[in-house]
Design a protein around this motif. Structure first.
Motif, PDB file in Angstrom:
ATOM      1  N   GLY A   1       0.926  -1.421  -0.309  1.00 53.66           N
ATOM      2  CA  GLY A   1      -0.078   0.236   0.229  1.00 53.66           C
ATOM      3  C   GLY A   1       0.640   1.238   0.307  1.00 53.66           C
ATOM      4  N   VAL A   2       0.414   2.062   0.431  1.00 56.03           N
ATOM      5  CA  VAL A   2       0.975   3.790   0.410  1.00 56.03           C
ATOM      6  C   VAL A   2       1.257   3.916   1.720  1.00 56.03           C
ATOM      7  CG1 VAL A   2       0.885   5.362  -0.348  1.00 56.03           C
ATOM      8  CG2 VAL A   2       0.727   3.869  -2.198  1.00 56.03           C
ATOM      9  N   ASP A   3       1.373   4.357   2.479  1.00 56.83           N
ATOM     10  CA  ASP A   3       1.573   5.410   3.793  1.00 56.83           C
ATOM     11  C   ASP A   3       1.308   6.983   3.670  1.00 56.83           C
ATOM     12  OD1 ASP A   3       4.043   5.978   3.385  1.00 56.83           O
ATOM     13  OD2 ASP A   3       5.567   4.550   4.146  1.00 56.83           O
ATOM     14  N   ASN A   4       1.410   7.388   4.715  1.00 56.33           N
ATOM     15  CA  ASN A   4       1.327   9.083   5.140  1.00 56.33           C
ATOM     16  C   ASN A   4       2.110   9.278   4.659  1.00 56.33           C
ATOM     17  OD1 ASN A   4       2.763   7.733   7.285  1.00 56.33           O
ATOM     18  ND2 ASN A   4       2.760   9.363   8.649  1.00 56.33           N
ATOM     19  N   HIS A   5       3.784   8.788   4.170  1.00 60.17           N
ATOM     20  CA  HIS A   5       4.768   9.981   3.582  1.00 60.17           C
ATOM     21  C   HIS A   5       4.708   9.417   1.655  1.00 60.17           C
ATOM     22  CE1 HIS A   5       6.197  10.222   7.970  1.00 60.17           C
ATOM     23  NE2 HIS A   5       6.918   9.160   8.105  1.00 60.17           N
ATOM     24  N   GLN A   6       3.430   8.612   1.809  1.00 64.40           N
ATOM     25  CA  GLN A   6       3.277   8.714  -0.216  1.00 64.40           C
ATOM     26  C   GLN A   6       4.306   7.241  -0.680  1.00 64.40           C
ATOM     27  OE1 GLN A   6       0.787   9.821  -1.601  1.00 64.40           O
ATOM     28  NE2 GLN A   6       0.380   9.938   0.185  1.00 64.40           N
ATOM     29  N   ARG A   7       5.508   7.395   0.552  1.00 60.74           N
ATOM     30  CA  ARG A   7       5.738   5.621   0.101  1.00 60.74           C
ATOM     31  C   ARG A   7       5.528   4.019   0.317  1.00 60.74           C
ATOM     32  NH1 ARG A   7      11.831   7.193   0.740  1.00 60.74           N
ATOM     33  NH2 ARG A   7      12.005   9.256   0.921  1.00 60.74           N
ATOM     34  N   SER A   8       5.765   3.578  -0.588  1.00 56.30           N
ATOM     35  CA  SER A   8       5.261   2.310  -0.951  1.00 56.30           C
ATOM     36  C   SER A   8       5.602   1.480   1.126  1.00 56.30           C
ATOM     37  CB  SER A   8       5.759   1.289  -2.160  1.00 56.30           C
ATOM     38  OG  SER A   8       5.306   1.681  -3.048  1.00 56.30           O
ATOM     39  N   ILE A   9       4.108   0.808   1.103  1.00 58.21           N
ATOM     40  CA  ILE A   9       4.792   0.088   2.209  1.00 58.21           C
ATOM     41  C   ILE A   9       4.236  -1.653   2.716  1.00 58.21           C
ATOM     42  CG2 ILE A   9       2.794   0.968   3.076  1.00 58.21           C
ATOM     43  CD1 ILE A   9       3.702   0.864   5.727  1.00 58.21           C
ATOM     44  N   THR A  10       4.737  -2.451   2.837  1.00 63.12           N
ATOM     45  CA  THR A  10       4.279  -4.123   2.265  1.00 63.12           C
ATOM     46  C   THR A  10       3.396  -4.240   3.790  1.00 63.12           C
ATOM     47  OG1 THR A  10       6.693  -4.657   1.013  1.00 63.12           O
ATOM     48  CG2 THR A  10       5.870  -6.128   1.665  1.00 63.12           C
ATOM     49  N   PHE A  11       2.680  -5.265   3.179  1.00 62.54           N
ATOM     50  CA  PHE A  11       1.304  -5.132   4.181  1.00 62.54           C
ATOM     51  C   PHE A  11       1.878  -7.738   4.391  1.00 62.54           C
ATOM     52  CE2 PHE A  11      -1.334  -2.243   2.259  1.00 62.54           C
ATOM     53  CZ  PHE A  11      -0.882  -0.721   2.946  1.00 62.54           C
ATOM     54  N   CYS A  12       1.643  -7.952   3.744  1.00 60.86           N
ATOM     55  CA  CYS A  12       2.096  -9.093   3.480  1.00 60.86           C
ATOM     56  C   CYS A  12       2.835  -9.682   1.907  1.00 60.86           C
ATOM     57  CB  CYS A  12       0.721  -9.840   3.623  1.00 60.86           C
ATOM     58  SG  CYS A  12       0.079 -11.065   4.265  1.00 60.86           S
ATOM     59  N   CYS A  13       3.129 -11.037   2.687  1.00 61.84           N
ATOM     60  CA  CYS A  13       3.973 -11.397   1.498  1.00 61.84           C
ATOM     61  C   CYS A  13       3.380 -13.456   0.978  1.00 61.84           C
ATOM     62  CB  CYS A  13       5.108 -11.333   1.425  1.00 61.84           C
ATOM     63  SG  CYS A  13       6.042  -9.588   1.441  1.00 61.84           S
ATOM     64  N   LYS A  14       4.016 -13.196  -0.044  1.00 59.59           N
ATOM     65  CA  LYS A  14       3.648 -14.509  -0.347  1.00 59.59           C
ATOM     66  C   LYS A  14       4.628 -15.238  -1.432  1.00 59.59           C
ATOM     67  CE  LYS A  14       0.960 -15.014  -4.305  1.00 59.59           C
ATOM     68  NZ  LYS A  14       1.500 -15.559  -5.714  1.00 59.59           N
ATOM     69  N   ILE A  15       4.407 -16.430  -1.223  1.00 57.73           N
ATOM     70  CA  ILE A  15       5.781 -17.800  -2.336  1.00 57.73           C
ATOM     71  C   ILE A  15       4.496 -18.450  -2.824  1.00 57.73           C
ATOM     72  CG2 ILE A  15       8.128 -16.817  -2.078  1.00 57.73           C
ATOM     73  CD1 ILE A  15       8.604 -18.811  -0.647  1.00 57.73           C
ATOM     74  N   ILE A  16       4.561 -18.380  -4.525  1.00 61.83           N
ATOM     75  CA  ILE A  16       4.004 -19.650  -5.002  1.00 61.83           C
ATOM     76  C   ILE A  16       4.486 -20.585  -5.651  1.00 61.83           C
ATOM     77  CG2 ILE A  16       1.832 -18.395  -4.239  1.00 61.83           C
ATOM     78  CD1 ILE A  16       1.627 -18.599  -7.141  1.00 61.83           C
ATOM     79  N   ALA A  17       4.700 -22.019  -6.196  1.00 61.92           N
ATOM     80  CA  ALA A  17       5.935 -22.153  -7.106  1.00 61.92           C
ATOM     81  C   ALA A  17       5.004 -22.943  -8.294  1.00 61.92           C
ATOM     82  CB  ALA A  17       5.363 -23.958  -6.656  1.00 61.92           C
ATOM     83  N   LYS A  18       3.619 -22.660  -8.118  1.00 59.32           N
ATOM     84  CA  LYS A  18       2.502 -22.749  -9.229  1.00 59.32           C
ATOM     85  C   LYS A  18       1.700 -21.560  -9.702  1.00 59.32           C
ATOM     86  CE  LYS A  18       0.346 -25.199 -13.510  1.00 59.32           C
ATOM     87  NZ  LYS A  18       0.365 -26.958 -13.549  1.00 59.32           N
ATOM     88  N   GLU A  19       1.513 -20.477 -10.505  1.00 59.42           N
ATOM     89  CA  GLU A  19       0.736 -19.006 -10.836  1.00 59.42           C
ATOM     90  C   GLU A  19      -0.762 -20.113 -11.194  1.00 59.42           C
ATOM     91  OE1 GLU A  19       1.255 -15.056 -10.708  1.00 59.42           O
ATOM     92  OE2 GLU A  19       3.078 -16.319 -12.268  1.00 59.42           O
ATOM     93  N   ASN A  20      -1.777 -20.198 -10.431  1.00 58.37           N
ATOM     94  CA  ASN A  20      -3.120 -21.721 -11.007  1.00 58.37           C
ATOM     95  C   ASN A  20      -3.869 -20.497 -10.116  1.00 58.37           C
ATOM     96  OD1 ASN A  20      -2.630 -22.696  -9.113  1.00 58.37           O
ATOM     97  ND2 ASN A  20      -1.699 -24.291  -9.766  1.00 58.37           N
ATOM     98  N   HIS A  21      -5.257 -21.255 -10.934  1.00 53.12           N
ATOM     99  CA  HIS A  21      -6.340 -20.689 -10.525  1.00 53.12           C
ATOM    100  C   HIS A  21      -6.706 -20.604  -8.692  1.00 53.12           C
ATOM    101  CE1 HIS A  21      -8.600 -20.414 -13.731  1.00 53.12           C
ATOM    102  NE2 HIS A  21      -7.727 -19.738 -14.284  1.00 53.12           N
TER     103      HIS A  21
END
Length: 324
Positions: free
Chosen positions: A123-143
């Motif tokens: 997202g974007v914080d009050n300093h107008q900088r990108s900020i990370t909320f949550c992360c993931k890794i996946i072996a295969k992008e599918n439905h």
């Protein structure tokens, strides 16, 4: 800067040996040779290679037990190999509660020798900088993987949906988004779409720059009314003979999810992912990509990068505090 930072996060045995020399004031004080450092690096890589996925999981399990508010979940395939993981620390979850009205989800970063894809929710914080909320890794992008990730993203966020989620146009995301999110509005990232114009139209065409200039003029114009945009779009497509190109037709059919003239009822941040901000975010996450590295190496780089992001935010916050 990017190259320098990557090297800092991925130093080899020789550079480590030289750094140790500086710390102890001379090679003679290290107590080991360069070959010893090389052999140690080899042995560590061999150890990690055999236990990589388990070490990765164990590290996060340890965080869950020792860090208040840390969330982690994962899934393995029928052979027991890691195929998906998602995590968020306590600080990220608190930041989401404050700045999580608009979230960007960008599955574009390949992380390691297993070709797993790293995707941050930002997202974007009050300093107008990108900020990370949550992360993931996946072996295969599918439905299935998109559904799994979306459902688990809401768990550490207390079930609170953002007002808007910005993604690319992946068919899997489009399919499962409405099945998981009931109130969040789905928008497409303008930066991703405009980046694709080069390949879809062809940068080698003589009229490419002219076409791009015309398109930018109507895409970013928030003074245009919806019907004015529609007329100008169709006119440009006809002039440059791409009216029947599927990709442009699809973009036009989804115009209410990304074009300024059709999104005047939305907060500007929900559609206007500016080139500068998106490129900055892209550069930051690519900083710790290493396509031949292990999961453990990725995690070390990731943690270092997150510490930098948190430090930068604390520094900006301190500097903007009004002192009496």
């Amino acid at each position: 800067m990017e190259k320098s930072r990557k090297e800092e996060l991925n130093i080899g045995a020789r550079k480590t040996y030289r750094m140790c020399k500086e710390l102890v004031k001379g090679f003679e004080n290290i107590g080991a040779s360069l070959n010893d450092f090389k052999n140690c690096q080899r042995d560590i890589k061999c150890f990690i290679h055999e236990r990589d996925g388990q070490l990765f999981i164990d590290r996060f399990k340890c965080m869950v037990e020792t860090e208040p508010g840390f969330y982690f979940d994962y899934d393995v395939d029928e052979d027991g190999s890691l195929r998906m993981a998602i995590w968020a620390d306590g600080i990220a979850r608190r930041n989401y509660a404050t700045f999580g009205d608009t979230v960007s989800y960008d599955p574009t970063y390949s992380t390691n020798k297993y070709s797993m894809v790293f995707t941050p929710f930002t997202g974007v914080d009050n300093h107008q900088r990108s900020i990370t909320f949550c992360c993931k890794i996946i072996a295969k992008e599918n439905h299935e993987s998109f559904k799994w990730v979306f459902e688990r993203f809401l768990i550490p966020m207390g079930g609170k949906e953002p007002e808007y989620i910005i993604t690319d146009q992946d068919p899997g995301i489009i399919k499962y988004f409405p099945l998981v999110f009931k109130t969040a509005r789905h928008r497409f990232c303008m930066w991703h779409i405009m980046n694709n114009v080069t390949t879809k139209y062809g940068s080698t065409r003589n009229d490419y720059q002219n076409f791009l200039n015309k398109l930018n003029a109507i895409i970013w114009d928030d003074d245009l009314e919806a019907d004015e945009f529609d007329g100008k779009w169709l006119e440009i497509m006809g002039q440059h003979e791409v009216a029947d190109v599927d990709w442009f037709t699809e973009c036009y059919s989804k115009r209410r999810q990304w074009v300024m003239a059709h999104c005047k009822d939305l907060k500007i941040g929900a559609i206007m992912r500016t080139t500068q901000r998106s490129e900055s975010e892209n550069s930051f996450f690519k900083m710790f990509e290493h396509k031949s590295g292990t999961l453990v190496e990725f995690l070390m780089r990731f943690e270092s990068a997150m510490e930098q992001q948190k430090y930068n935010r604390r520094d900006l916050t301190t500097k903007t505090v009004i002192k009496p």
